[in-house]
Design a protein around this motif. Structure first.
Motif, PDB file in Angstrom:
ATOM      1  N   LEU A 146      88.725  -6.892 -34.590  1.00 38.94           N
ATOM      2  CA  LEU A 146      88.654  -5.870 -33.547  1.00 38.94           C
ATOM      3  C   LEU A 146      87.212  -5.474 -33.330  1.00 38.94           C
ATOM      4  CD1 LEU A 146      89.673  -2.438 -35.105  1.00 38.94           C
ATOM      5  CD2 LEU A 146      89.496  -4.505 -36.462  1.00 38.94           C
ATOM      6  N   TYR A 147      87.013  -4.565 -32.384  1.00 37.58           N
ATOM      7  CA  TYR A 147      85.654  -4.145 -32.062  1.00 37.58           C
ATOM      8  C   TYR A 147      85.281  -2.904 -32.843  1.00 37.58           C
ATOM      9  CZ  TYR A 147      85.808  -7.513 -28.318  1.00 37.58           C
ATOM     10  OH  TYR A 147      85.900  -8.685 -27.601  1.00 37.58           O
ATOM     11  N   ASN A 148      84.059  -2.902 -33.327  1.00 41.04           N
ATOM     12  CA  ASN A 148      83.534  -1.767 -34.070  1.00 41.04           C
ATOM     13  C   ASN A 148      82.460  -1.104 -33.223  1.00 41.04           C
ATOM     14  OD1 ASN A 148      82.978  -0.059 -36.356  1.00 41.04           O
ATOM     15  ND2 ASN A 148      81.095  -1.223 -36.607  1.00 41.04           N
ATOM     16  N   THR A 149      82.703   0.164 -32.872  1.00 43.38           N
ATOM     17  CA  THR A 149      81.742   0.860 -32.008  1.00 43.38           C
ATOM     18  C   THR A 149      81.145   2.091 -32.659  1.00 43.38           C
ATOM     19  OG1 THR A 149      83.572   2.073 -31.005  1.00 43.38           O
ATOM     20  CG2 THR A 149      82.839   0.077 -29.894  1.00 43.38           C
ATOM     21  N   ASP A 200      84.564   5.033 -25.533  1.00 47.22           N
ATOM     22  CA  ASP A 200      83.613   5.846 -26.302  1.00 47.22           C
ATOM     23  C   ASP A 200      82.217   5.242 -26.283  1.00 47.22           C
ATOM     24  OD1 ASP A 200      85.717   7.493 -26.880  1.00 47.22           O
ATOM     25  OD2 ASP A 200      86.005   6.785 -28.941  1.00 47.22           O
ATOM     26  N   LEU A 201      82.141   3.916 -26.403  1.00 44.32           N
ATOM     27  CA  LEU A 201      80.844   3.239 -26.396  1.00 44.32           C
ATOM     28  C   LEU A 201      80.137   3.435 -25.062  1.00 44.32           C
ATOM     29  CD1 LEU A 201      78.812   1.227 -27.671  1.00 44.32           C
ATOM     30  CD2 LEU A 201      80.173  -0.599 -26.660  1.00 44.32           C
ATOM     31  N   ILE A 202      80.864   3.251 -23.969  1.00 43.01           N
ATOM     32  CA  ILE A 202      80.273   3.378 -22.636  1.00 43.01           C
ATOM     33  C   ILE A 202      79.805   4.807 -22.386  1.00 43.01           C
ATOM     34  CG2 ILE A 202      80.798   3.295 -20.160  1.00 43.01           C
ATOM     35  CD1 ILE A 202      82.741   0.963 -20.872  1.00 43.01           C
ATOM     36  N   GLU A 203      80.658   5.776 -22.694  1.00 41.82           N
ATOM     37  CA  GLU A 203      80.289   7.170 -22.424  1.00 41.82           C
ATOM     38  C   GLU A 203      79.158   7.642 -23.322  1.00 41.82           C
ATOM     39  OE1 GLU A 203      83.834   9.590 -22.281  1.00 41.82           O
ATOM     40  OE2 GLU A 203      84.044   9.065 -20.143  1.00 41.82           O
ATOM     41  N   SER A 204      79.105   7.159 -24.560  1.00 40.11           N
ATOM     42  CA  SER A 204      78.005   7.518 -25.450  1.00 40.11           C
ATOM     43  C   SER A 204      76.675   6.981 -24.910  1.00 40.11           C
ATOM     44  CB  SER A 204      78.268   6.953 -26.850  1.00 40.11           C
ATOM     45  OG  SER A 204      77.176   7.195 -27.708  1.00 40.11           O
ATOM     46  N   ALA A 205      76.691   5.707 -24.455  1.00 38.24           N
ATOM     47  CA  ALA A 205      75.468   5.124 -23.885  1.00 38.24           C
ATOM     48  C   ALA A 205      75.054   5.864 -22.622  1.00 38.24           C
ATOM     49  CB  ALA A 205      75.686   3.644 -23.589  1.00 38.24           C
ATOM     50  N   ALA A 206      76.037   6.259 -21.799  1.00 38.34           N
ATOM     51  CA  ALA A 206      75.729   6.984 -20.558  1.00 38.34           C
ATOM     52  C   ALA A 206      75.165   8.370 -20.865  1.00 38.34           C
ATOM     53  CB  ALA A 206      76.982   7.091 -19.699  1.00 38.34           C
ATOM     54  N   ARG A 207      75.763   9.069 -21.819  1.00 40.91           N
ATOM     55  CA  ARG A 207      75.272  10.416 -22.170  1.00 40.91           C
ATOM     56  C   ARG A 207      73.838  10.379 -22.656  1.00 40.91           C
ATOM     57  NH1 ARG A 207      80.352  11.189 -24.420  1.00 40.91           N
ATOM     58  NH2 ARG A 207      79.525  10.664 -26.488  1.00 40.91           N
ATOM     59  N   SER A 208      73.496   9.351 -23.423  1.00 40.99           N
ATOM     60  CA  SER A 208      72.137   9.265 -23.955  1.00 40.99           C
ATOM     61  C   SER A 208      71.104   9.107 -22.847  1.00 40.99           C
ATOM     62  CB  SER A 208      72.033   8.105 -24.943  1.00 40.99           C
ATOM     63  OG  SER A 208      72.131   6.854 -24.280  1.00 40.99           O
ATOM     64  N   ARG A 209      71.558   8.668 -21.666  1.00 41.00           N
ATOM     65  CA  ARG A 209      70.669   8.525 -20.508  1.00 41.00           C
ATOM     66  C   ARG A 209      70.960   9.574 -19.431  1.00 41.00           C
ATOM     67  NH1 ARG A 209      71.805   4.049 -23.073  1.00 41.00           N
ATOM     68  NH2 ARG A 209      70.354   2.294 -23.233  1.00 41.00           N
ATOM     69  N   PHE A 257      74.049  -6.031 -17.635  1.00 39.91           N
ATOM     70  CA  PHE A 257      73.285  -4.795 -17.672  1.00 39.91           C
ATOM     71  C   PHE A 257      71.853  -5.115 -18.094  1.00 39.91           C
ATOM     72  CE2 PHE A 257      77.592  -3.104 -18.052  1.00 39.91           C
ATOM     73  CZ  PHE A 257      77.532  -2.054 -17.143  1.00 39.91           C
ATOM     74  N   ALA A 258      70.912  -4.505 -17.400  1.00 39.25           N
ATOM     75  CA  ALA A 258      69.498  -4.752 -17.703  1.00 39.25           C
ATOM     76  C   ALA A 258      69.222  -4.411 -19.157  1.00 39.25           C
ATOM     77  CB  ALA A 258      68.621  -3.902 -16.780  1.00 39.25           C
ATOM     78  N   ARG A 259      68.400  -5.225 -19.787  1.00 31.90           N
ATOM     79  CA  ARG A 259      68.004  -5.023 -21.182  1.00 31.90           C
ATOM     80  C   ARG A 259      69.205  -4.984 -22.121  1.00 31.90           C
ATOM     81  NH1 ARG A 259      65.495  -1.636 -18.015  1.00 31.90           N
ATOM     82  NH2 ARG A 259      66.818   0.111 -18.651  1.00 31.90           N
ATOM     83  N   SER A 260      70.301  -5.619 -21.712  1.00 29.00           N
ATOM     84  CA  SER A 260      71.511  -5.670 -22.556  1.00 29.00           C
ATOM     85  C   SER A 260      71.866  -4.294 -23.102  1.00 29.00           C
ATOM     86  CB  SER A 260      71.313  -6.671 -23.711  1.00 29.00           C
ATOM     87  OG  SER A 260      71.084  -7.960 -23.225  1.00 29.00           O
ATOM     88  N   GLU A 261      72.003  -3.320 -22.193  1.00 33.51           N
ATOM     89  CA  GLU A 261      72.199  -1.928 -22.606  1.00 33.51           C
ATOM     90  C   GLU A 261      73.530  -1.682 -23.302  1.00 33.51           C
ATOM     91  OE1 GLU A 261      70.032   0.987 -19.597  1.00 33.51           O
ATOM     92  OE2 GLU A 261      71.254  -0.485 -18.533  1.00 33.51           O
ATOM     93  N   LEU A 262      74.514  -2.543 -23.075  1.00 31.37           N
ATOM     94  CA  LEU A 262      75.827  -2.360 -23.694  1.00 31.37           C
ATOM     95  C   LEU A 262      76.190  -3.588 -24.524  1.00 31.37           C
ATOM     96  CD1 LEU A 262      77.983  -0.720 -20.864  1.00 31.37           C
ATOM     97  CD2 LEU A 262      77.105   0.366 -22.934  1.00 31.37           C
ATOM     98  N   ARG A 263      76.261  -3.396 -25.832  1.00 37.04           N
ATOM     99  CA  ARG A 263      76.670  -4.464 -26.746  1.00 37.04           C
ATOM    100  C   ARG A 263      77.583  -3.857 -27.804  1.00 37.04           C
ATOM    101  NH1 ARG A 263      73.757  -9.004 -25.963  1.00 37.04           N
ATOM    102  NH2 ARG A 263      74.513  -9.911 -27.908  1.00 37.04           N
TER     103      ARG A 263
END
Length: 308
Positions: A146-149, A200-209, A257-263
């Protein structure tokens, strides 16, 4: 308490009624009631709440259900290990897979296991990673991919790959080669419900920006998400390998996504001490995953250093 009582109790809880458990166990209902009453007297606490439509476990019953499943699984593994010491690994192994991983891993994994370990029976169930995690914690599966975020969520686990997430859109809309996370606020987005790892991963990355994601729909099925995107209901974010066929067919388009912002990382996680059969499945999973990435069949993924 003995093993028989634990089996009876677990069946009653999972069936939701003594009547249904009596049928599946082929044990008279009064006998089941007596076993339950003896357990409650021994533990000096109620284990079930009787309701009009069946029974539900109390807090103590929930604890016993979790422990009972672990104890019975361990007993089964122990018996199997002893019986098969002089044979190749065999027995049932229950594997939970994240739904997107299941589509790429299931077939080559089964092929490899049938060739190498014909005595192993692999039982596979797939769902979104949040549900698979619950199955593992409840002892419903022995292993999970599974995925670990979350930074603290990889206990008792091995990282297999790291993969890039991409923006997916309908094919009839112009899409840039690379996009910024800000695009998630500029157009409607279809995501899983809150609490799932991808959301959660997407929203966390978005909040940080300081970006607010424009969530149009919450869909806990990536297959339905792809259909909705293709029909123009919104954009979404998925791993590249999950949409590569639709992109090739022209029903979806994607952008990095530029600079591989989501991994995110895909991990192999286990429950308790593994049996010989589980160890064999683990090793086979690692080999199959390595082959999939190196051959380019797991698009957008890079191997963990432990597998290279």
């Amino acid at each position: 308490m003995d093993i028989r009582q634990l089996r009876y109790f677990l069946e009653i809880v999972e069936q939701g009624s003594l009547t249904a458990a009596s049928r599946t166990l082929n044990v008279a209902q009064p006998a089941l009631s007596l076993h339950l009453r003896n357990m409650e007297e021994r533990l000096d606490t109620p284990l079930l709440v009787r309701k009009a439509n069946g029974v539900e476990p109390t807090e103590a019953g929930e604890i016993l259900r979790s422990r009972a499943r672990s104890i019975l699984n361990e007993m089964e593994r122990t018996e199997d290990e002893i019986r098969n010491l002089d044979k190749s690994p065999g027995g049932a192994v229950r594997l939970g897979l994240s739904a997107t991983i299941s589509e790429i891993l299931t077939l080559p994994l089964i092929d490899a296991l049938m060739e190498r370990y014909p005595r192993i029976t692999l039982n596979i169930a797939d769902a979104m990673s949040g549900f698979v995690t619950e199955w593992l914690e409840e002892g419903r599966v022995d292993l999970a991919v599974l995925y670990n975020t979350s930074a603290g969520g990889a206990t008792n686990a091995d990282v297999l790959v790291e993969e890039e997430l991409v923006l997916i859109q309908p094919p009839d809309k112009p899409i840039a080669k690379d996009v910024s996370l800000r695009c998630l606020s500029e157009a409607p987005v279809i995501l899983p419900s809150k609490g799932h790892g991808l959301r959660d991963l997407i929203e966390s990355a978005a909040r940080s920006r300081k970006i607010e994601v424009n969530v149009a729909m919450e869909i806990d099925s990536y297959r339905n998400t792809k259909h909705l995107v293709a029909k123009g209901f919104g954009n979404s974010v998925l791993p590249l390998h999950a949409v590569i066929n639709e992109v090739s067919e022209g029903s979806l388009a994607y952008a990095n996504f530029a600079r591989s912002e989501l991994r995110r990382g895909a991990i192999l996680k286990r429950s308790g001490t593994p049996s010989r059969a589980q160890q064999a499945v683990e090793e086979t999973i690692q080999e199959v995953v390595s082959d999939l990435v190196q051959s380019g069949n797991w698009a957008g993924a890079t191997l963990s250093t432990s597998l290279t």
